[in-house]
Design an enzyme around this catalytic site. Structure first.
Site, PDB file in Angstrom:
ATOM      1  N   HIS A  79      -6.875   2.881   4.572  1.00  0.00           N
ATOM      2  CA  HIS A  79      -6.547   3.749   5.706  1.00  0.00           C
ATOM      3  C   HIS A  79      -7.778   4.040   6.581  1.00  0.00           C
ATOM      4  O   HIS A  79      -7.652   4.388   7.750  1.00  0.00           O
ATOM      5  CB  HIS A  79      -6.028   5.108   5.207  1.00  0.00           C
ATOM      6  CG  HIS A  79      -4.601   5.103   4.769  1.00  0.00           C
ATOM      7  ND1 HIS A  79      -4.190   4.553   3.575  1.00  0.00           N
ATOM      8  CD2 HIS A  79      -3.484   5.586   5.364  1.00  0.00           C
ATOM      9  CE1 HIS A  79      -2.878   4.719   3.448  1.00  0.00           C
ATOM     10  NE2 HIS A  79      -2.423   5.337   4.517  1.00  0.00           N
TER      11      HIS A  79
ATOM     12  N   ASP B 196       0.879  -1.170   0.000  1.00  0.00           N
ATOM     13  CA  ASP B 196       0.000   0.000   0.000  1.00  0.00           C
ATOM     14  C   ASP B 196       0.919   1.223   0.000  1.00  0.00           C
ATOM     15  O   ASP B 196       2.142   1.085   0.083  1.00  0.00           O
ATOM     16  CB  ASP B 196      -0.917  -0.004   1.238  1.00  0.00           C
ATOM     17  CG  ASP B 196      -1.900   1.162   1.221  1.00  0.00           C
ATOM     18  OD1 ASP B 196      -2.385   1.511   0.138  1.00  0.00           O
ATOM     19  OD2 ASP B 196      -2.157   1.749   2.295  1.00  0.00           O
ATOM     20  N   SER B 197       0.304   2.399  -0.025  1.00  0.00           N
ATOM     21  CA  SER B 197       1.122   3.610   0.000  1.00  0.00           C
ATOM     22  C   SER B 197       1.741   3.847   1.378  1.00  0.00           C
ATOM     23  O   SER B 197       2.701   4.597   1.493  1.00  0.00           O
ATOM     24  CB  SER B 197       0.252   4.809  -0.378  1.00  0.00           C
ATOM     25  OG  SER B 197      -0.845   4.904   0.508  1.00  0.00           O
TER      26      SER B 197
ATOM     27  N   CYS C 199     -11.064   2.597   1.359  1.00  0.00           N
ATOM     28  CA  CYS C 199      -9.628   2.915   1.349  1.00  0.00           C
ATOM     29  C   CYS C 199      -9.092   2.233   2.590  1.00  0.00           C
ATOM     30  O   CYS C 199      -9.701   2.333   3.668  1.00  0.00           O
ATOM     31  CB  CYS C 199      -9.405   4.423   1.422  1.00  0.00           C
ATOM     32  SG  CYS C 199      -7.690   4.865   1.790  1.00  0.00           S
TER      33      CYS C 199
ATOM     34  N   GLU D 144      -2.145   9.201   8.261  1.00  0.00           N
ATOM     35  CA  GLU D 144      -0.680   9.144   8.175  1.00  0.00           C
ATOM     36  C   GLU D 144      -0.021  10.117   9.155  1.00  0.00           C
ATOM     37  O   GLU D 144       1.054   9.848   9.661  1.00  0.00           O
ATOM     38  CB  GLU D 144      -0.216   9.444   6.749  1.00  0.00           C
ATOM     39  CG  GLU D 144      -0.491   8.320   5.758  1.00  0.00           C
ATOM     40  CD  GLU D 144       0.419   7.091   5.952  1.00  0.00           C
ATOM     41  OE1 GLU D 144       1.513   7.217   6.534  1.00  0.00           O
ATOM     42  OE2 GLU D 144      -0.005   5.998   5.518  1.00  0.00           O
TER      43      GLU D 144
ATOM     44  N   CYS E   7      -4.712  -2.087  -1.281  1.00  0.00           N
ATOM     45  CA  CYS E   7      -4.917  -0.690  -1.635  1.00  0.00           C
ATOM     46  C   CYS E   7      -6.029  -0.622  -2.670  1.00  0.00           C
ATOM     47  O   CYS E   7      -5.927  -1.236  -3.739  1.00  0.00           O
ATOM     48  CB  CYS E   7      -3.610  -0.157  -2.207  1.00  0.00           C
ATOM     49  SG  CYS E   7      -3.788   1.436  -3.015  1.00  0.00           S
TER      50      CYS E   7
END
Ligand code: DGL
Length: 265
Positions: free
Chosen positions: A186, A11-12, A184, A152, A74
């Site tokens: 996150h 994932d990012s 998502c 984040e 993701c």
């Protein structure tokens, strides 16, 4: 038949850990390699060509690690890059949206909401994938600008976070959706905040279903390992690995999180 090669997962940044945790809790005796592409974070505001290029480099990286499969933990790259790249590698690739869509299409509801990054929401991927199984379900995809940055950067309690959470959540609730997918990886970290506006049961985290489906498929394909004990996962971050190490410790309940190396993708 068994296969002791690693399973790649990416994932990012921190989001994919919501998937990784589910996988690890169901099956710890696999060699997992988690790649956090912190260099390219956030993915959700990037173009489709950029996301395809990023994803292909990460898949190339996993190829050098001789993986047996890669988990795209993701939604954004599942929506933008999976279709284009899926046949370019000789390992199995599991994209989150396409893997969980059928399960969500079976929900006994008429109106489904999806909170997602702008790239995911604007691609219409959830609507398209769910319509393959249930064309009668109305699916509303809401592009949530900057939500990834709240997670984040641990900005959960700021006024700005409250404002942007309310803006996008209210836009979906106004449409009288009955359930809302956290589209998502996150966003499950925002569940406490979200559930102050609507019942917790309204929000659907795809990660547990995704992990279950991946393991069912690896079992059917006879690709599980024959390790008898837990394996320590390996973590990589494409930029600032020390920072990722600190923040991932907060989300992963391992006694030991090690081996975060910087690597070029
Ligand atoms: N967590 C990812 C997703 O599920 C990407 C978020 C981002 O970097 O914008 O879409």
């Amino acid at each position: 038949m068994t296969d002791n090669s690693p399973i790649g997962i990416f994932d990012s940044g921190l989001g994919g850990l919501t998937v990784f945790r589910e996988l690890y809790s169901l099956r710890a005796n696999e060699n997992y390699i988690y790649f956090a592409d912190t260099l390219n974070l956030p993915y959700g505001t990037k173009s489709k060509p950029a996301l395809i290029q990023i994803t292909s480099k990460i898949l190339d990286f996993f190829e050098t690690k001789k993986v047996k499969s890669v988990v795209i933990a993701c939604n954004t790259t599942s929506a933008a890059a999976y279709e284009t790249l899926k046949d370019n590698y000789n390992f199995k690739i599991y994209p989150i949206i396409q893997t969980v869509a059928k399960e969500f299409s079976l929900l006994p509801i008429k109106k489904l909401g999806v909170l997602a990054t702008p790239a995911t929401a604007n691609s219409g991927a959830y609507l398209r994938e769910i319509a393959r199984y249930n064309p009668n379900m109305e699916v509303f995809e809401e592009p949530c600008f900057d939500w990834v940055q709240i997670v984040e950067n641990s900005l959960y309690d700021t006024d700005e976070a409250k404002k942007i959470i309310e803006e996008h959540l209210f836009s979906l609730l106004d449409k009288k959706v009955e359930k809302i997918i956290l589209g998502c990886t996150h966003y499950p970290y925002l569940l406490d905040k979200l559930s102050s506006y609507a019942p917790k049961e309204m929000f659907l985290n795809p990660a547990p279903i995704f992990a279950k489906k991946i393991l069912e498929d690896l079992t059917a394909e006879r690709l599980l390992s024959d390790f008898e004990t837990e394996k320590t996962p390996e973590f990589y971050a494409s930029s600032n690995p020390e920072n990722f190490k600190t923040s991932s410790k907060f989300f992963c309940e391992f006694k030991e999180v090690k081996g975060i190396n910087s690597t070029l993708v």
